[in-house]
Design a protein around this motif. Sequence first.
Motif, short mmCIF file in Angstrom:
data_model
loop_
_atom_site.label_atom_id
_atom_site.label_comp_id
_atom_site.label_asym_id
_atom_site.label_seq_id
_atom_site.Cartn_x
_atom_site.Cartn_y
_atom_site.Cartn_z
N VAL A 170 4.22 2.60 -4.54
CA VAL A 170 4.45 3.19 -5.85
C VAL A 170 4.19 4.69 -5.81
O VAL A 170 4.96 5.49 -6.35
CB VAL A 170 3.58 2.50 -6.92
N GLU A 171 3.12 5.07 -5.14
CA GLU A 171 2.76 6.49 -5.08
C GLU A 171 3.86 7.33 -4.42
O GLU A 171 4.24 8.38 -4.92
CB GLU A 171 1.44 6.67 -4.31
N VAL A 172 4.40 6.84 -3.30
CA VAL A 172 5.39 7.63 -2.58
C VAL A 172 6.73 7.67 -3.31
O VAL A 172 7.52 8.61 -3.18
CB VAL A 172 5.58 7.11 -1.14
N THR A 205 9.03 2.88 -10.69
CA THR A 205 9.20 4.34 -10.58
C THR A 205 10.60 4.81 -10.97
O THR A 205 10.92 6.00 -10.80
CB THR A 205 8.87 4.79 -9.15
N GLU A 224 0.83 -1.21 0.00
CA GLU A 224 0.00 0.00 0.00
C GLU A 224 0.87 1.27 0.00
O GLU A 224 1.73 1.45 0.85
CB GLU A 224 -0.90 0.01 1.24
N GLY A 225 0.61 2.14 -0.96
CA GLY A 225 1.25 3.45 -1.00
C GLY A 225 2.68 3.49 -1.51
O GLY A 225 3.25 4.57 -1.66
N MET A 242 7.18 7.77 -6.64
CA MET A 242 7.14 8.46 -7.93
C MET A 242 8.10 9.65 -7.90
O MET A 242 8.06 10.49 -7.01
CB MET A 242 5.73 8.93 -8.25
#
Length: 249
Positions: free
Chosen positions: A45-47, A86, A42-43, A49
């Motif tokens: 890939v987002e963090v 990423t 959770e989270g 980038m």
Amino acid sequence: MKIVVVGGTGFIGTKIVSKLRETEHEIIVASPSLGVNTITGEGLVEVLMGTDVVIDVTNSPSYEDNVVLDFFETSTRNILAAEKITNVKHHVHLSIVGTDGLLESAYFRGKMAQEELIKDFSIPYTIVRTTQFFDFILTLTDLFTDGDTIRLPDSYNQAISSEDAAEGIVDFALSTPVNGIVNLAGPDRMKFVDYVKAYLESKSDIRKIEADEKNLYFGAKLGEFSLVPTLEETLHTAPTHFKDWLKEK
């Protein structure tokens, strides 16, 4: 650069983050409490980038044999997979001096598994093996206490200030990946008994100290030099002496 510290709310992570924030780089802290979970993914890939460097200082919440290996393997695989997506340029990993010689221990098998996963992946990396932190020497004092006697493994250590360790990790993170292992240790090579004796004297603690070679260390039997860097390894020596660190405690 954008630098993400995974496990940045923990004991060593907070020190690393503090030192990084003295630089001009963008620093992001990632942890479950902040919505980033390395076990579920959770989270991640987002963090990551737009991230240039990831510093992984996560640690297993349990030392149980059936938990610790799964944690280290799952967490590392998920971080590396997210880094590939990423385009992270440098993976910095915190490990422990002596890991490959202490594989009787599930904890050290987990650390070894992490190192192997990182080496086999395609992302440039630096594995920073440190000796035990001074603070942990004090924890061992209580863990190995039996009545009024402290029975310690009969082996050497070359413990390091956690502040020095954090600074060293930051230096490696801001440098070119070595694609190998570097070793970071304190300046004083002493037996566990001598570290603890100095600590007890500083606190006027009258507990007795004995060297006991039968005592296990996270489930592994220690050799005399299991926890110190060997001459063949790449060694970086930190400046803070144990006696000077004790004066501040």
